[in-house]
Scaffold this motif. Structure first.
Motif, short mmCIF file in Angstrom:
data_model
loop_
_atom_site.label_atom_id
_atom_site.label_comp_id
_atom_site.label_asym_id
_atom_site.label_seq_id
_atom_site.Cartn_x
_atom_site.Cartn_y
_atom_site.Cartn_z
N VAL A 82 0.86 -1.19 0.00
CA VAL A 82 0.00 0.00 0.00
C VAL A 82 0.89 1.24 0.00
N GLY A 83 0.54 2.19 -0.83
CA GLY A 83 1.30 3.43 -0.90
C GLY A 83 2.41 3.44 -1.94
N THR A 84 2.65 2.29 -2.59
CA THR A 84 3.68 2.25 -3.64
C THR A 84 3.23 3.14 -4.79
N VAL A 85 4.08 4.04 -5.19
CA VAL A 85 3.74 4.96 -6.27
C VAL A 85 4.22 4.36 -7.59
N PRO A 86 3.29 4.13 -8.51
CA PRO A 86 3.71 3.55 -9.80
C PRO A 86 4.42 4.58 -10.67
N LEU A 87 5.36 4.09 -11.46
CA LEU A 87 5.96 4.90 -12.51
C LEU A 87 5.07 4.68 -13.73
N ALA A 88 4.69 5.74 -14.40
CA ALA A 88 3.70 5.59 -15.46
C ALA A 88 3.91 6.55 -16.63
N THR A 89 5.15 6.96 -16.88
CA THR A 89 5.38 7.92 -17.95
C THR A 89 5.49 7.27 -19.33
N GLY A 90 5.76 5.97 -19.34
CA GLY A 90 6.00 5.29 -20.62
C GLY A 90 7.47 5.33 -21.01
#
Length: 165
Positions: A82-90
């Motif tokens: 819980v609280g893990t921030v995803p990397l999502a820029t591609g």
């Protein structure tokens, strides 16, 4: 003005003379396939050695996938804490800063469960031994300056001479 030009020139020459082995390697995860479904990331990682200072580059269509750094349990269960921030820029770049096991998963839908996950072992950075001197290079006991450095040195002196005139 002249001193700033000299400083910039010296900085550029110094940067150009840094051996590539000092800088890390960028690993495009999945090579030309990128971070995607239906790809065997364990086979991809199997033939590679990762060192502290290297970087993982995750390329994928933005909003289709993401990258989550997890621990071994999260990797096996395909679940991030819980609280893990995803990397999502591609185009996510992850520097490998410490040795040890590293686990990454895609947190979108069931992507991880169907194999979109990567585990690697990062090795400590090792200093490779200096290559044996080649004819014309300086040895530990002294000698001539390597030809590749002569050109850089001459360029610096040429620029300094032009600035001072």
């Amino acid at each position: 003005m002249a001193s700033s030009i000299i400083f910039v020139t010296l900085a550029l020459v110094a940067a150009a003379s840094v051996p590539a082995s000092v800088m890390g390697t960028d690993f495009m995860v999945g090579d030309d396939k990128g971070w995607t479904l239906n790809f065997d990331y364990q086979t991809w990682a199997g033939g590679k050695q990762f060192y502290v200072g290297d970087r993982l580059v995750f390329k994928y269509p933005e909003s289709v996938h993401n990258v989550l750094k997890v621990n071994g349990t999260g990797f096996q269960q395909c679940a991030a804490p819980v609280g893990t921030v995803p990397l999502a820029t591609g185009n996510d770049v992850i520097p490998l800063l410490a040795p040890g096991r590293k686990w990454y998963i895609c947190g979108v839908g069931k992507h991880c469960a169907i194999g979109m996950k990567l585990v690697i072992t990062v090795l400590p950075k090792t200093e490779s031994p200096a290559p044996a001197p080649v004819a014309g290079e300086a040895s530990a006991a002294g000698g001539s300056i390597a030809p590749r450095y002569c050109a850089s040195i001459m360029a610096v002196f040429g620029i300094i001479a032009m600035v001072m005139v």
